[in-house]
Design an enzyme around this catalytic site. Sequence first.
Site, PDB file in Angstrom:
ATOM      1  N   ASP A   1      33.940  32.004   5.452  1.00 45.58           N
ATOM      2  CA  ASP A   1      35.231  31.909   4.832  1.00 45.58           C
ATOM      3  C   ASP A   1      36.132  31.257   5.872  1.00 45.58           C
ATOM      4  O   ASP A   1      35.736  31.351   6.981  1.00 45.58           O
ATOM      5  CB  ASP A   1      35.853  33.120   4.295  1.00 45.58           C
ATOM      6  CG  ASP A   1      35.621  33.507   3.135  1.00 45.58           C
ATOM      7  OD1 ASP A   1      35.284  32.855   2.104  1.00 45.58           O
ATOM      8  OD2 ASP A   1      34.985  34.730   3.150  1.00 45.58           O
TER       9      ASP A   1
ATOM     10  N   SER B   1      18.553  47.786  -0.447  1.00 44.73           N
ATOM     11  CA  SER B   1      18.831  47.403   0.950  1.00 44.73           C
ATOM     12  C   SER B   1      20.253  47.544   1.387  1.00 44.73           C
ATOM     13  O   SER B   1      21.177  48.061   0.300  1.00 44.73           O
ATOM     14  CB  SER B   1      18.564  45.948   1.005  1.00 44.73           C
ATOM     15  OG  SER B   1      19.204  45.084  -0.040  1.00 44.73           O
TER      16      SER B   1
ATOM     17  N   GLU C   1      23.664  46.705   3.723  1.00 46.45           N
ATOM     18  CA  GLU C   1      24.306  45.797   4.457  1.00 46.45           C
ATOM     19  C   GLU C   1      25.588  46.497   5.483  1.00 46.45           C
ATOM     20  O   GLU C   1      26.222  47.429   5.048  1.00 46.45           O
ATOM     21  CB  GLU C   1      24.994  44.604   3.540  1.00 46.45           C
ATOM     22  CG  GLU C   1      25.748  43.539   4.585  1.00 46.45           C
ATOM     23  CD  GLU C   1      26.364  42.421   3.650  1.00 46.45           C
ATOM     24  OE1 GLU C   1      25.469  41.943   2.581  1.00 46.45           O
ATOM     25  OE2 GLU C   1      27.262  42.142   3.845  1.00 46.45           O
TER      26      GLU C   1
HETATM   27  P1  FAD Z   1      28.344  27.628   0.064  1.00 47.19           P
HETATM   28  O1  FAD Z   1      27.022  27.789  -0.797  1.00 47.19           O
HETATM   29  O2  FAD Z   1      28.389  26.403   1.124  1.00 47.19           O
HETATM   30  O3  FAD Z   1      29.571  27.302  -0.983  1.00 47.19           O
HETATM   31  C1  FAD Z   1      30.870  27.402  -0.473  1.00 47.19           C
HETATM   32  C2  FAD Z   1      31.705  26.537  -1.944  1.00 47.19           C
HETATM   33  O4  FAD Z   1      31.455  25.004  -1.746  1.00 47.19           O
HETATM   34  C3  FAD Z   1      31.102  26.946  -3.124  1.00 47.19           C
HETATM   35  O5  FAD Z   1      32.560  27.011  -3.940  1.00 47.19           O
HETATM   36  C4  FAD Z   1      30.242  25.908  -3.669  1.00 47.19           C
HETATM   37  O6  FAD Z   1      30.292  25.731  -4.998  1.00 47.19           O
HETATM   38  C5  FAD Z   1      30.905  24.631  -3.077  1.00 47.19           C
HETATM   39  N1  FAD Z   1      29.727  23.750  -2.615  1.00 47.19           N
HETATM   40  C6  FAD Z   1      28.647  23.991  -2.068  1.00 47.19           C
HETATM   41  N2  FAD Z   1      28.105  22.916  -1.708  1.00 47.19           N
HETATM   42  C7  FAD Z   1      28.736  21.732  -2.137  1.00 47.19           C
HETATM   43  C8  FAD Z   1      28.896  20.215  -2.130  1.00 47.19           C
HETATM   44  N3  FAD Z   1      27.557  19.882  -1.612  1.00 47.19           N
HETATM   45  N4  FAD Z   1      29.724  19.826  -2.386  1.00 47.19           N
HETATM   46  C9  FAD Z   1      30.819  20.352  -2.948  1.00 47.19           C
HETATM   47  N5  FAD Z   1      31.035  21.592  -2.925  1.00 47.19           N
HETATM   48  C10 FAD Z   1      30.130  22.290  -2.594  1.00 47.19           C
HETATM   49  N6  FAD Z   1      31.073  35.548   5.146  1.00 47.19           N
HETATM   50  C11 FAD Z   1      31.057  35.547   6.558  1.00 47.19           C
HETATM   51  O7  FAD Z   1      31.931  34.967   7.331  1.00 47.19           O
HETATM   52  N7  FAD Z   1      30.114  36.529   7.193  1.00 47.19           N
HETATM   53  C12 FAD Z   1      28.932  37.095   6.428  1.00 47.19           C
HETATM   54  O8  FAD Z   1      28.241  37.836   7.235  1.00 47.19           O
HETATM   55  C13 FAD Z   1      29.107  37.235   5.108  1.00 47.19           C
HETATM   56  N8  FAD Z   1      28.300  37.573   4.254  1.00 47.19           N
HETATM   57  C14 FAD Z   1      28.366  37.579   2.888  1.00 47.19           C
HETATM   58  C15 FAD Z   1      27.241  38.153   2.213  1.00 47.19           C
HETATM   59  C16 FAD Z   1      27.048  38.349   0.831  1.00 47.19           C
HETATM   60  C17 FAD Z   1      25.960  38.828   0.191  1.00 47.19           C
HETATM   61  C18 FAD Z   1      28.024  37.422   0.015  1.00 47.19           C
HETATM   62  C19 FAD Z   1      27.999  37.009  -1.151  1.00 47.19           C
HETATM   63  C20 FAD Z   1      29.030  36.802   0.950  1.00 47.19           C
HETATM   64  C21 FAD Z   1      29.259  36.886   2.452  1.00 47.19           C
HETATM   65  N9  FAD Z   1      30.006  36.063   3.108  1.00 47.19           N
HETATM   66  C22 FAD Z   1      30.076  36.382   4.502  1.00 47.19           C
HETATM   67  C23 FAD Z   1      31.245  35.324   2.294  1.00 47.19           C
HETATM   68  C24 FAD Z   1      30.878  33.999   2.334  1.00 47.19           C
HETATM   69  O9  FAD Z   1      30.735  33.258   3.492  1.00 47.19           O
HETATM   70  C25 FAD Z   1      32.045  33.160   1.461  1.00 47.19           C
HETATM   71  O10 FAD Z   1      31.900  33.745  -0.012  1.00 47.19           O
HETATM   72  C26 FAD Z   1      32.202  31.653   1.598  1.00 47.19           C
HETATM   73  O11 FAD Z   1      33.397  31.413   0.967  1.00 47.19           O
HETATM   74  C27 FAD Z   1      31.075  30.728   0.812  1.00 47.19           C
HETATM   75  O12 FAD Z   1      29.872  31.053   1.549  1.00 47.19           O
HETATM   76  P2  FAD Z   1      28.442  30.423   0.756  1.00 47.19           P
HETATM   77  O13 FAD Z   1      27.512  30.540   1.745  1.00 47.19           O
HETATM   78  O14 FAD Z   1      28.256  30.847  -0.697  1.00 47.19           O
HETATM   79  O15 FAD Z   1      28.819  28.886   0.728  1.00 47.19           O
END
Ligand code: FAD
Length: 286
Positions: free
Chosen positions: A109, A15, A17
Amino acid sequence: MKIKEILKIRKQGISFEFFPPKTEAGKKALQNTITALKKYNPLYVSMTYGAGGATQEKTKEAVDMLLAETELEVMPHLTCIGAQPEAIKSILADYKEKGIENIMALRGDPPIGVEKFDFSAQDFSYAVDLVKNIKQAGHFGVGVAVYPEGHIESPSLEKDIEYTKYKIDAGADFAVTQMFFDNTYYYELLDRMKSRAIDIPVLPGILPLLDVSKVRQFADICRATIPSHIEERMEALRNNPEEMEKVGIDFTIKQCRDLIKNGIKQLHFFTLNKPAVIQTIVEAIF
Ligand code: FAD
């Protein structure tokens, strides 16, 4: 089609991206990338959202471009940052009307330059909140991000997997990993997920190792270790960028081959909208 179903049917594939372009030249580059890579019949293609300061409108435009120029399964990314429930509802309705069936749900982020961003003040604090919301809308398959070395804000790998499980329990259908350069971290992540009875496809996210200094900056922010043997070899070629790129691509090819040898036959490429590099890698591994 739901990506979950595609991954069940097609046991081997790749895939891609992309990121949304900001300029006319960027649009042309994306167009060229799509034209060059669609012949590999990817499992699906995805478009990032708001990452690196790109505007959300640009993502929609780029998604429209993908839909117009290919018959491929297109998955837009969505993030929590600044997202209000009404706006998410309207974006989802728009995507549904366009025939989109999958969304990558991310937290995003913190905005660049904002220290101590307060995620809890957001309507959607964590990706899990977005997963729940999208699942409630009923129509979409959902992908989420997972972290071979743990997310940078996670205090431990145990906590990291605990929070990951929240996303899966909320209905995420599959996951894509953050970039990694040592496959051991990916295999260990699979083991951690298995030990928590998390049973969804986890596509390894492959970032071609091109300019090692640039990747190092990014890798530090994302918590991805670059093995010292390759970093040193590439750093020594700082004055010979072409050779450095060759060495990096060769490293990425070996990384992919190792995954395939270990039974991982569905790979996700962060293309950087650079088709030539991806083509070289894909041609070498399958
Ligand atoms: P979450 O799953 O919400 O986790 C974020 C942090 O919070 C983690 O440390 C987790 O352990 C912690 N956490 C989660 N739930 C809880 C809770 N209930 N209580 C306390 N802590 C908690 N960013 C963009 O802006 N745009 C994009 O298009 C994009 N694409 C991406 C594609 C991929 C494949 C990857 C791997 C990352 C991408 N990112 C993108 C980056 C991503 O947004 C960042 O890594 C961000 O910091 C975390 O996103 P997440 O969805 O994993 O967050």
